[in-house]
Design a protein around this motif. Structure first.
Motif, short mmCIF file in Angstrom:
data_model
loop_
_atom_site.label_atom_id
_atom_site.label_comp_id
_atom_site.label_asym_id
_atom_site.label_seq_id
_atom_site.Cartn_x
_atom_site.Cartn_y
_atom_site.Cartn_z
N PHE A 58 27.95 -6.09 -23.86
CA PHE A 58 28.77 -7.25 -23.54
C PHE A 58 28.02 -8.56 -23.86
O PHE A 58 28.51 -9.64 -23.56
N GLY A 59 26.82 -8.42 -24.40
CA GLY A 59 26.05 -9.62 -24.73
C GLY A 59 25.41 -10.28 -23.52
O GLY A 59 25.09 -11.46 -23.54
N ILE A 60 25.23 -9.50 -22.47
CA ILE A 60 24.68 -10.05 -21.23
C ILE A 60 23.27 -9.50 -21.02
O ILE A 60 23.04 -8.30 -21.15
N PRO A 61 22.31 -10.38 -20.69
CA PRO A 61 20.93 -9.92 -20.45
C PRO A 61 20.85 -8.96 -19.25
O PRO A 61 21.51 -9.18 -18.23
N TYR A 62 20.05 -7.93 -19.42
CA TYR A 62 19.90 -6.90 -18.40
C TYR A 62 18.45 -6.85 -17.99
O TYR A 62 17.56 -6.70 -18.83
N HIS A 63 18.18 -6.98 -16.70
CA HIS A 63 16.80 -6.94 -16.21
C HIS A 63 16.60 -5.74 -15.31
O HIS A 63 17.26 -5.63 -14.27
N HIS A 64 15.70 -4.89 -15.71
CA HIS A 64 15.37 -3.73 -14.90
C HIS A 64 14.22 -4.10 -13.96
O HIS A 64 13.09 -4.31 -14.41
N VAL A 65 14.52 -4.20 -12.69
CA VAL A 65 13.49 -4.53 -11.69
C VAL A 65 13.40 -3.38 -10.69
O VAL A 65 14.15 -3.34 -9.70
N PRO A 66 12.51 -2.43 -10.95
CA PRO A 66 12.40 -1.27 -10.05
C PRO A 66 11.99 -1.73 -8.66
O PRO A 66 11.26 -2.71 -8.50
N VAL A 67 12.49 -1.02 -7.66
CA VAL A 67 12.14 -1.32 -6.28
C VAL A 67 11.67 -0.05 -5.60
O VAL A 67 12.38 0.95 -5.59
N THR A 68 10.46 -0.10 -5.06
CA THR A 68 9.99 1.01 -4.22
C THR A 68 9.51 0.40 -2.91
O THR A 68 9.43 -0.83 -2.77
N ALA A 69 9.23 1.25 -1.97
CA ALA A 69 8.77 0.75 -0.67
C ALA A 69 7.55 -0.16 -0.86
O ALA A 69 7.42 -1.18 -0.18
N GLU A 70 6.69 0.21 -1.82
CA GLU A 70 5.46 -0.55 -2.01
C GLU A 70 5.70 -1.87 -2.76
O GLU A 70 5.04 -2.88 -2.51
N THR A 71 6.64 -1.80 -3.72
CA THR A 71 6.78 -2.96 -4.63
C THR A 71 7.90 -3.90 -4.19
O THR A 71 8.30 -4.79 -4.94
N LYS A 72 8.38 -3.68 -3.00
CA LYS A 72 9.55 -4.42 -2.53
C LYS A 72 9.40 -5.94 -2.71
O LYS A 72 10.27 -6.60 -3.27
N SER A 73 8.27 -6.47 -2.21
CA SER A 73 8.18 -7.94 -2.21
C SER A 73 7.91 -8.46 -3.62
O SER A 73 8.39 -9.52 -4.00
N GLU A 74 7.16 -7.70 -4.41
CA GLU A 74 6.99 -8.11 -5.81
C GLU A 74 8.32 -8.10 -6.55
O GLU A 74 8.61 -8.99 -7.34
N ALA A 75 9.13 -7.06 -6.26
CA ALA A 75 10.43 -6.95 -6.92
C ALA A 75 11.26 -8.18 -6.59
O ALA A 75 11.87 -8.79 -7.48
N GLU A 76 11.25 -8.54 -5.33
CA GLU A 76 12.05 -9.70 -4.96
C GLU A 76 11.52 -10.97 -5.60
O GLU A 76 12.28 -11.85 -6.00
N GLN A 77 10.20 -11.05 -5.68
CA GLN A 77 9.59 -12.19 -6.36
C GLN A 77 10.09 -12.27 -7.80
O GLN A 77 10.46 -13.34 -8.28
N LYS A 78 10.12 -11.12 -8.42
CA LYS A 78 10.61 -11.04 -9.81
C LYS A 78 12.08 -11.47 -9.90
O LYS A 78 12.47 -12.25 -10.79
N GLN A 79 12.89 -10.99 -8.97
CA GLN A 79 14.31 -11.36 -8.95
C GLN A 79 14.46 -12.87 -8.76
O GLN A 79 15.29 -13.52 -9.38
N ARG A 80 13.60 -13.41 -7.89
CA ARG A 80 13.68 -14.83 -7.61
C ARG A 80 13.36 -15.65 -8.86
O ARG A 80 14.00 -16.64 -9.16
N GLU A 81 12.37 -15.18 -9.58
CA GLU A 81 12.01 -15.89 -10.81
C GLU A 81 13.13 -15.83 -11.84
O GLU A 81 13.43 -16.83 -12.51
N LEU A 82 13.72 -14.65 -11.95
CA LEU A 82 14.79 -14.48 -12.94
C LEU A 82 15.97 -15.39 -12.67
O LEU A 82 16.61 -15.91 -13.58
N THR A 83 16.27 -15.58 -11.39
CA THR A 83 17.48 -16.31 -11.03
C THR A 83 17.23 -17.80 -10.78
O THR A 83 18.18 -18.58 -10.78
N ALA A 84 15.96 -18.17 -10.61
CA ALA A 84 15.64 -19.53 -10.16
C ALA A 84 16.32 -20.60 -11.01
O ALA A 84 16.09 -20.70 -12.22
#
Lengths: 299, 299, 299, 299
Positions: free
Chosen positions: B150-176
Motif C-alpha cells: 500500500f506504499g506505507i512504511p512498516y516498522h517491526h518493533v519486537p516486544v519482549t518482557a526484557e525489551t519492553k521499555s526499549e521497544a516503547e522508546q523506539k515507538q516513541r522515536e518513530l512517531t515523534a
C-alpha cells in the motif's frame, strides 16, 4: 371502572412551559445561524438544542430546528413571532415556532387491526408520546370499549361505497378545528384528495412494507411471493399518490423461508407499530420538515 | 509492481480547502451559539453543519461542533484563532479549530491478527477514511509486504518482557512529531501510562467484546462460557484503566448455541473491523469530544 | 360489552390437536436420528420440523427438537411415551413429549412497571403467544383493573421484609399444581432458592441490561455512567446466582450521549418487552433446552 | 516475495475429509426422515447436523439438509450414491451429496468497483470462505495486480457492444469444466441467457438495493430520489429476468436526509460486500435450495 390511564408525567428536569421549538427552511447563505441565534439571545432565550442541514453549501436549501427556553413563553410568544418576521424576511424563511407545552391533538383512524392503535395508546399512557389523543375514528365499532377504557372518545363512522362522501363529511365535522395530526393506524380506507389537502403533511400513514417495494394491497403476500429475506414497514405522510408520500421512518425484520404469509403478518405487526410510533413521536415533537417529497428528520 | 493504492478522491462537491471544523466545550449559558455564529458571520464564514449538546440546561456543560467554509482558510486560520480567543474567554471555552484539508496522520499498531488493519487500509484506499496512514508498527514482521504494497512504511518493533521499555522508546522515536492518532488494531501489548499521557484521547483501541462485559483477555472464550446470544466489539480511547476508557462506538452480532469459540472469533472479526473503522473515521473528522470518561459523538 | 379479549385463533392450517413436540438430549453417537425417526414412523407420525445440535461430534452432547403430527395424539400419548422408553434407554436420553394443544399455564409476577406485562397480555390477546395466562401476581395492587379487564385473575400479595416468607407461602399456594411457567415481568423482589428449585428452568426473568454487563440494581444508571453506545435487555432462566442463569435471549438498542438515564429507561422498555416476549414464546413452544447454564434455543 | 496469502486452515476439530452434506427436496409424506436417517445409520454414518422444512404438512414440498461424517468417504461416495437411489426413488427425491473436502471452484466476475471482490478475497484468505477462488474475470484490467498478489489468475476479457458474443465465448472457454460457481461481484455487464442456463442456480449476483425496490440501474440514485430511510443490498441467483432471481440474502443500513448519493454509495458498499460474502459462503457450504424462484436457506 377503568384502568388508571392518565398519562404519566414525562420525567425530565426541563420545565416544559418555557420550552419552544422553531423550524426554519430557507435558501442557504451566510449569516442565518448568526441572525437566528443573535435574535434569540437578545430575546433572552437559551438555546438547548439546535440541528441544521444544508442540502448544498452553494445555493441549496437550509433547514434548521432549534429548541430554546424562554421565561414567560406563553405570554411572550406572539410578540416574539412578530419580532422574528424581520429576521425571517431577510432570509426568505418559511418558519414556525411551537410551544412544547401545547401538545398536538391527534385523531387516530383505525379499521379492524388494533396493534398500531394499541401501541400508540400504550406509549401515550406511559408518557412516551407527548401529545393529546383527542379521538379515535373507525369504520368499525370493534375497538370502542378498548379506546373508551383509556378515556378517549370513539367515533364509529361506517364507510361503504355509497356513503363514502357522507362518511368523510362526518369525519371532517368531528375533527374540524380540534385536530393537529391525523394518524392512519392501519385504516383501510382511501382518504380523499380534499382531506389530504386540508391536512397537508399532517396525515401519517403506516404502510406494511419497505417502500417503495410492495406498493398497494397485500404487501405481505407480495413479500412472500417474492421470497424476500427481510420484511419492513414504512411511515409516511399521505399525499395523493398511493404510498408515494414523504417517508418519515422505516424499519425491517429478518424473516426466513419458514415464515408463511400469516407469520409475516404476525412479525410485521411488531415493526409496523414501532415504526408508526416513532414517526408520530417525531411529528409531535416538531422534528420533521418536508421538502420535495422527502423528510428532513432531526431525530 | 503494486496495486494502485492511491486513495481515491472523496467525491463531494464541497471544496475541502476552505472547510474548517470547530469543537467547543464550556459551561452552558445563554448566548453561546449567538456569539459563536455572530463571530463566524463577521469573519465571512458560512456554517454548513452545526451540532450541539447541553448536558443540562441549568448549569451543565455545553458541547458544540461547527463545520464552516471560509475563503482563504489556510492563510487566515491563525488570525481567526487569535480573534476567537475573545469569544472563548468570555464563555470559558475549551476549543479547537481544524482544517479539513489537514488530514490527520495515523500510526496503526498491530500484532498478528490482520483483519482490523486490512479494513482500515481498504477504507483508506477507497477514499472512505479521510486521513493519512503514516506508518504501521508491529511487534511481528508478518504484515510487512501487505502494508508496503500500500506504499506505507512498516516498522517491526519486537516486544519482549526484557525489551519492553526499549521497544516503547523506539515507538516513541518513530512517531515523534509525526503522528496525530494512534490506532491499536488488535495490538496485543500494553501501552505504558507515559505513552497514554502523551497521546491523551488520541489512542483508539478495539476491544473484542461489548464492554463493560468481558474486560481483559479472551473475551470470546468468556462470551462462549457465559452463553450470550449477542457478541460485540467496542472502540474506545485508551486510558490507564484496562478497557476502561471513554467508549466511542460499539456494535453487536447475533450468535447462537451452535457457534463455538472459533466461530465467535470469526464472526467477531467482522464487527471489530467495522466498529474500529467507524471510530477512527469519527476521530479524524473531528466528531468526538471527551468529557468525564465519556464521548460526545457528533455523528 | 367488553373488548373481545379471547385470544384469536392462531391462523395456521396445521391441526394443533395432532401436533406434538419432542425434546431430547443425550450423549452423541451414531444412530440417534435414525432410531427416533424410525420409531416415529412406525407409530404413524409425520415429522414436520426437526432441529438438532451436536456440541462435538466426538463425545459431545446431542440435542434434538422434533415436531410431529400423529392422529389421535391425546389418546395415544401415554402408550407412545411408554414405547419410546426403549429408544430412550438405548441412548441414555433425557426427553419429553409435549402436546401442542396443551397450552402452558403462565403466572406473571409484576411490580410497578407495567410495560412487560402489557406486551405479554397484548401478544397473548393477539394470538401470538400460544399459552394460557392463568394469573398475575403482584406485590402492588396497581394493575388489577388492567389485568382483570383481560379476564385474568389478579392476586395482590404484598411483600415486606417481615412478611417475605408468608408472601412466598401465599404465592406457592396460588400457583400450586396450576402453573407451568413463572414469568418475572419486572418483578422487583428476590425469589427464594426453594421456589427456584421447585420451578427449575421454569422461571424466566427479564434483566434490563445486556448481561453480563451491569448485573444487579439500576442497570440503566450503570450504563449511563459507563457511557455505552448500546443498551440491552436479557431474558434468562432464574437460578440462585443473581442475574447469572442461562441466557435465553438478548437484544440491544443504539443510544447516544444525548440520552440521559430517563431516556435510557424509556428506550429500554421497548427492548425489555420484546426480549421477554420472545423468550416466553420460545419456552411455551418447547424450543429451549438447558445444558451447563446455557440454553440451546431451536428458534 | 509476496504476502502469505495461503488460506489459513479453518479451525475446527471436525475432520473435513469424512464430512458430507446432503440436500434433498421431494413431496412431503411420512417416513422420509426415518428412511434417510436409517439409510445413513446402516452405512455407518453419523449425522452431525440436520435441517428440514416442510412447506405444508398436507401435500407440500419437503426440503432437507444433512451433514454427516462417514469414514473413508471419498472411496465410498459413489457406492453410497448408488445405494441411496433406492431411498430417493421411493420418495421421488431430487438430491445431491457433496463432500465437504471437495471445495467449490469459484470464478469471480468484476468490473471497476473492487469492494465486493476485496471482501471475498479477504474472507477467503482469512479462511472464512471454504472454497477455491480459481480465477477472476474482468472487462477491465484494473485489478490485475491486486488479484495476482493473492496468487489467483486474472483474465481481462474486454466487452463492447460489438465484441459481446466473442467475450462470452472467451469467458465460456476460461470457465469450461473448471468452475462450480460464478460470482458477479459488481460485474456491470449483462450475462446471456445461454450462460445463465449453463450455470443454472450457480450464478450469484449482488444488487445494490433492497429488492424488489429499485430494480435496474442507479439504485442509489433511485433511493436518494425516493427519500428512503434505509438502503439495502440483495444477493440473488441470476435468472433471465433482470434482478428477478431467487433472493439468497438481503441486509439494510440506516441512512438519513444528510446522506447524498455519494454517501449512500459509500455506505452501501459495506452492506453489499457483507451480503454477497454471506450468500457465497452459504452456497459453497451447500446450504441453499431453490424452489419456485425462492431459496430455502439452511443457515
Amino acid at each position: 371502572m377503568s384502568h388508571s390511564y392518565e398519562p404519566q408525567e414525562i420525567n425530565r428536569r426541563e420545565d416544559k412551559s418555557i420550552r419552544a421549538r422553531m423550524l426554519i427552511s430557507c435558501p442557504d447563505r451566510a449569516g442565518i445561524v448568526a441572525a437566528v441565534s443573535q435574535f434569540l439571545y437578545e430575546q433572552g432565550a437559551n438555546i438547548v438544542q439546535s440541528d441544521q442541514y444544508t442540502m448544498d453549501p452553494e445555493g441549496g436549501m437550509f433547514f434548521m430546528r432549534i429548541e430554546f427556553d424562554l421565561q414567560e413563553l406563553e405570554q411572550r410568544l406572539s410578540s416574539l413571532q412578530e419580532d422574528f418576521t424581520r429576521v425571517a424576511d431577510r432570509f426568505s424563511m418559511r418558519w414556525s415556532i411551537f410551544r412544547a407545552a401545547r401538545r398536538k391533538r391527534i385523531a387516530i383512524f383505525v379499521s379492524k387491526e388494533d396493534h398500531c392503535l394499541v401501541e400508540l395508546l400504550w406509549q401515550w399512557q406511559a408518557g412516551d408520546l407527548d401529545a393529546e389523543i383527542s379521538m379515535v375514528i373507525s369504520n368499525h365499532d370493534d375497538m370502542r370499549s378498548l379506546v373508551e377504557s383509556f378515556g378517549i372518545p370513539y367515533h364509529h363512522v361506517p364507510v361503504t361505497a355509497e356513503t363514502k362522501s357522507e362518511a368523510e363529511q362526518k369525519q371532517r365535522e368531528l375533527t374540524a378545528g380540534k385536530i393537529d395530526l391525523i394518524v392512519l393506524a392501519r385504516y383501510m380506507q382511501i382518504v380523499s384528495p380534499k382531506f389530504i389537502e386540508q391536512y397537508h403533511n399532517r396525515i401519517i400513514n403506516i404502510h406494511h412494507s419497505f417502500l417503495p417495494a410492495f406498493v398497494g394491497g397485500k404487501p405481505y403476500q407480495q413479500a412472500y411471493n417474492r421470497g424476500v429475506k427481510l420484511i419492513g414497514a414504512t411511515a409516511h405522510y399521505v399525499t395523493e399518490e398511493l404510498d408515494g408520500g414523504p417517508i418519515i421512518e422505516q424499519d425491517v425484520q429478518r424473516v426466513s423461508h419458514r415464515d408463511n404469509v400469516n407469520e409475516l403478518k404476525r412479525m410485521g405487526r411488531h415493526i409496523e407499530r414501532i415504526v408508526l410510533a416513532r414517526a408520530v413521536k417525531w411529528h409531535v415533537e416538531d422534528r420533521l420538515l418536508v421538502y420535495q417529497n422527502k423528510t428532513v428528520a432531526f431525530v
